[in-house]
Design an enzyme around this catalytic site. Structure first.
Site, short mmCIF file in Angstrom:
data_model
loop_
_atom_site.label_atom_id
_atom_site.label_comp_id
_atom_site.label_asym_id
_atom_site.label_seq_id
_atom_site.Cartn_x
_atom_site.Cartn_y
_atom_site.Cartn_z
N TRP A 34 -20.93 -36.15 18.96
CA TRP A 34 -21.83 -35.25 18.22
C TRP A 34 -23.16 -35.19 18.94
O TRP A 34 -23.65 -36.25 19.37
CB TRP A 34 -22.02 -35.83 16.81
CG TRP A 34 -22.84 -35.03 15.87
CD1 TRP A 34 -22.42 -34.13 14.95
CD2 TRP A 34 -24.27 -35.06 15.73
NE1 TRP A 34 -23.47 -33.59 14.25
CE2 TRP A 34 -24.63 -34.16 14.72
CE3 TRP A 34 -25.30 -35.75 16.37
CZ2 TRP A 34 -25.95 -33.92 14.33
CZ3 TRP A 34 -26.61 -35.53 16.00
CH2 TRP A 34 -26.93 -34.63 14.98
N SER A 100 -18.10 -41.80 20.57
CA SER A 100 -19.02 -41.73 19.44
C SER A 100 -18.31 -41.20 18.20
O SER A 100 -17.38 -41.82 17.70
CB SER A 100 -20.25 -40.90 19.80
OG SER A 100 -21.27 -41.04 18.84
N MET A 101 -18.69 -40.03 17.70
CA MET A 101 -18.03 -39.44 16.55
C MET A 101 -16.52 -39.30 16.79
O MET A 101 -15.72 -39.41 15.85
CB MET A 101 -18.63 -38.08 16.24
CG MET A 101 -17.99 -37.38 15.06
SD MET A 101 -18.74 -35.79 14.66
CE MET A 101 -17.74 -35.40 13.20
N ASP A 229 -27.20 -49.46 23.46
CA ASP A 229 -26.94 -48.23 22.70
C ASP A 229 -27.91 -48.15 21.52
O ASP A 229 -27.85 -48.97 20.61
CB ASP A 229 -25.49 -48.23 22.21
CG ASP A 229 -25.03 -46.90 21.64
OD1 ASP A 229 -25.85 -46.23 20.99
OD2 ASP A 229 -23.86 -46.54 21.84
N HIS A 258 -26.35 -45.01 24.75
CA HIS A 258 -25.24 -44.39 24.02
C HIS A 258 -24.41 -43.53 24.97
O HIS A 258 -23.19 -43.65 25.04
CB HIS A 258 -25.78 -43.57 22.85
CG HIS A 258 -24.71 -43.06 21.94
ND1 HIS A 258 -23.78 -43.88 21.34
CD2 HIS A 258 -24.42 -41.80 21.52
CE1 HIS A 258 -22.96 -43.16 20.58
NE2 HIS A 258 -23.32 -41.90 20.68
#
Length: 278
Positions: A34, A100-101, A229, A258
């Protein structure tokens, strides 16, 4: 490039933008974070293709070049979209890589559909097991106040929000560790997302509990995460996912932000390709 139609019943079809390198190699599906798109994997696709894999990326509904409906941003719908990609391309023996997402779709896919078509999975800087900090999830790294502030900031001024977010996305210990050109490229991808999708998906990744999904993962699993992160901290996410999945491997990228697949592409690609070869 192709458009894949994800069927969700009458009048609810969603066209997803998919890029597929083709070929006869074992398929690897890269699921973006995202609020980016499949184009965020530009440092991975050529390397993985060169290693002999068939590499598939797609833009999540509401993001990039895919349709932007007003609804369907919960993980059950998003995982149905992933299933539609696998069905349409007739993919088997797949490795799912969720960044991530995208780690949410990986966890929910295995929980919902099993592992018949799955060779292995990768959680990359990923949000599971459960981001929101609650009394029954004290190790969740996202407080309700922080989530509310993010939503309010994005609602108020999208440009300012993405400018600040990408700074944090690519920073380690407060220092930007990618070029300004890379950061601007991410902003450009983020601007392709609809605001509705960005806000709804933010709620989904912040509030969805994957703790019951993770123990159902029985295929080889790699967790790869940067130790700096600032968006999805290692201790509250990747380290817990590693602990929750029996036999999983954990690789921590020292000094990794991240967006560690962009900041440390050589190390990231080497580790993931070594895992794919198993």
């Amino acid at each position: 490039m192709t458009e894949i139609n994800a069927h969700h019943g009458i009048l609810k079809d969603v066209n997803l933008h998919v890029d597929d390198t083709g070929g006869s190699g074992r398929p690897v599906v890269l699921i973006h974070g995202w609020p980016l798109s499949g184009e965020s994997w530009k440092h991975q696709v050529p390397a993985f293709e060169a290693a002999g894999y068939r590499v598939i990326t797609y833009d999540r509904r509401g993001f990039g070049r895919s349709d932007k409906p007003l609804t369907g941003y919960g993980y059950d719908s998003l995982t149905t979209d992933l299933r539609a990609v696998l069905d349409a391309l007739e993919l088997d023996d797949v490795t799912l890589v969720g960044f991530s997402m995208g780690g949410g779709e990986v966890a929910r896919y295995v929980s919902e559909y099993g592992t018949d078509r799955i060779h292995s999975v990768v959680f990359a800087s990923a949000i599971p097991p459960f981001l929101m900090q609650l009394p029954n999830n004290p190790d969740g790294p996202l407080t309700a106040a922080k989530a509310a502030a993010m939503a309010a900031s994005l609602t108020a001024n999208r440009d300012n929000f993405y400018d600040e977010f990408t700074q944090d996305f690519f920073s380690a210990n407060g220092t930007l560790v990618v070029s300004e050109a890379e950061r601007q490229a991410a902003i450009t991808l983020a601007q392709q997302a609809s605001k509705v999708a960005a806000l709804e998906a933010m709620t989904a990744f912040g509030t969805t509990d994957f703790r019951d999904d993770l123990p159902k993962i029985t295929v080889p699993t790699l967790v790869i995460h940067g130790d700096a992160d600032a968006i999805v901290p290692l201790e509250g996410s990747g380290a817990r996912t590693h602990a929750a999945i029996a036999g999983s491997e954990l690789h921590v990228v020292a000094g990794g932000p991240h967006g560690v697949n962009v900041s440390h592409p050589e190390e990231w690609n080497r580790v993931v390709l070594e895992f794919l070869a198993k």
